[in-house]
Every structure is written in C-alpha cells, then in structure tokens.
Design a protein around this motif. Sequence first.
Motif, PDB file in Angstrom:
ATOM      1  N   UNK A   1       0.469  -1.413   0.498  1.00 42.39           N
ATOM      2  CA  UNK A   1       0.024  -0.114  -0.250  1.00 42.39           C
ATOM      3  C   UNK A   1       0.976   1.217  -0.110  1.00 42.39           C
ATOM      4  N   UNK A   2       0.669   2.394  -0.432  1.00 37.20           N
ATOM      5  CA  UNK A   2       1.034   3.569  -0.799  1.00 37.20           C
ATOM      6  C   UNK A   2       0.599   4.062   0.282  1.00 37.20           C
ATOM      7  N   UNK A   3       1.582   5.016   1.119  1.00 41.66           N
ATOM      8  CA  UNK A   3       0.853   6.056   1.860  1.00 41.66           C
ATOM      9  C   UNK A   3       1.589   7.160   1.365  1.00 41.66           C
ATOM     10  N   UNK A   4      -0.052   8.319   1.740  1.00 41.06           N
ATOM     11  CA  UNK A   4       0.308   9.308   1.113  1.00 41.06           C
ATOM     12  C   UNK A   4       0.429  10.500   1.514  1.00 41.06           C
ATOM     13  N   UNK A   5       1.491  11.409   1.758  1.00 43.49           N
ATOM     14  CA  UNK A   5       0.877  12.489   2.484  1.00 43.49           C
ATOM     15  C   UNK A   5       0.721  13.906   2.072  1.00 43.49           C
ATOM     16  N   UNK A   6      -0.511  14.680   2.453  1.00 47.18           N
ATOM     17  CA  UNK A   6      -0.792  15.712   2.217  1.00 47.18           C
ATOM     18  C   UNK A   6       0.100  16.923   3.055  1.00 47.18           C
ATOM     19  N   UNK A   7       0.567  17.662   2.716  1.00 47.85           N
ATOM     20  CA  UNK A   7       0.926  18.877   3.720  1.00 47.85           C
ATOM     21  C   UNK A   7       0.171  20.518   2.990  1.00 47.85           C
ATOM     22  N   UNK A   8      -0.031  21.604   4.604  1.00 49.31           N
ATOM     23  CA  UNK A   8       0.070  22.992   4.021  1.00 49.31           C
ATOM     24  C   UNK A   8      -2.023  23.446   3.813  1.00 49.31           C
ATOM     25  N   UNK A   9      -1.190  23.327   2.550  1.00 49.62           N
ATOM     26  CA  UNK A   9      -2.148  23.895   2.099  1.00 49.62           C
ATOM     27  C   UNK A   9      -3.768  22.839   1.172  1.00 49.62           C
ATOM     28  N   UNK A  10      -2.581  22.232   0.631  1.00 52.85           N
ATOM     29  CA  UNK A  10      -3.339  21.018   0.120  1.00 52.85           C
ATOM     30  C   UNK A  10      -4.361  20.023   1.167  1.00 52.85           C
ATOM     31  N   UNK A  11      -3.287  19.398   2.476  1.00 55.89           N
ATOM     32  CA  UNK A  11      -3.878  18.899   3.167  1.00 55.89           C
ATOM     33  C   UNK A  11      -5.212  20.215   3.955  1.00 55.89           C
ATOM     34  N   UNK A  12      -4.921  21.237   3.758  1.00 55.74           N
ATOM     35  CA  UNK A  12      -5.893  21.987   4.020  1.00 55.74           C
ATOM     36  C   UNK A  12      -7.444  21.666   3.452  1.00 55.74           C
ATOM     37  N   UNK A  16      -7.659  16.334   4.955  1.00 57.12           N
ATOM     38  CA  UNK A  16      -7.006  15.352   4.919  1.00 57.12           C
ATOM     39  C   UNK A  16      -5.689  15.173   5.243  1.00 57.12           C
ATOM     40  N   UNK A  17      -4.820  14.627   6.028  1.00 59.50           N
ATOM     41  CA  UNK A  17      -3.517  15.005   5.772  1.00 59.50           C
ATOM     42  C   UNK A  17      -2.096  13.553   5.565  1.00 59.50           C
ATOM     43  N   UNK A  18      -3.431  12.114   5.376  1.00 60.84           N
ATOM     44  CA  UNK A  18      -2.688  11.459   4.591  1.00 60.84           C
ATOM     45  C   UNK A  18      -3.766  10.708   4.439  1.00 60.84           C
ATOM     46  N   UNK A  19      -3.532   8.570   3.363  1.00 58.21           N
ATOM     47  CA  UNK A  19      -4.171   8.464   2.914  1.00 58.21           C
ATOM     48  C   UNK A  19      -3.080   6.731   3.153  1.00 58.21           C
ATOM     49  N   UNK A  20      -4.202   5.938   2.719  1.00 55.39           N
ATOM     50  CA  UNK A  20      -3.190   4.619   2.417  1.00 55.39           C
ATOM     51  C   UNK A  20      -4.013   4.363   0.511  1.00 55.39           C
TER      52      UNK A  20
END
Length: 84
Positions: A1-12, A16-20
């Motif tokens: 599984x990929x672990x995808x992280x989102x930071x700053x305005x992407x997260x907003x 969500x801050x991450x997903x698999x």
Amino acid sequence: MLHILYFAWLRDRLGCSDERMALPENARSVQDLIAQLRARGGEYGAIFARPEQIRVAVNQRFATVTDPIAANDEIAFFPPVTGG
C-alpha cells in the motif's frame, strides 16, 4: 500500500493529512500517480491539475514527476517552501 501524505494547503483543501491506497496497476512514476489522483475530480482534480505548483518526496527524498514509485512507498505532496 502506498502511504500518501498531504501538507499545508493541500491538506487543508483535501480535508485529510494522509491516506493509504494500493499502487494502481498502471502507475509506475510520480506522474502516473498524480494522473490517478487528478482523475478523482473535485479538490483532487483542482489540486493536481497544476502539478508544477506542488513538490513531492518519495520515501522522504525530494523527487520529480519522472521518478519511479513502488508498492509500500511513502509519497509526500507539499507546496514549494522558501526560507529566510
């Protein structure tokens, strides 16, 4: 599984801050993953429509859209950062 992280305005914007997710069969590079995420539409479509405005890291190393990805990688998306 990929672990995808989102930071700053992407997260907003995504709320969500991450997903698999499973590595899509036809995703061999960061660019392929971006295309998959953009195809979701909505905020994903808007954010990933302009990938030049986003930076990426694969397994905590800066990457480009042509870098390969594999199952179990950690992919982080974040805005360009400047320091002072």
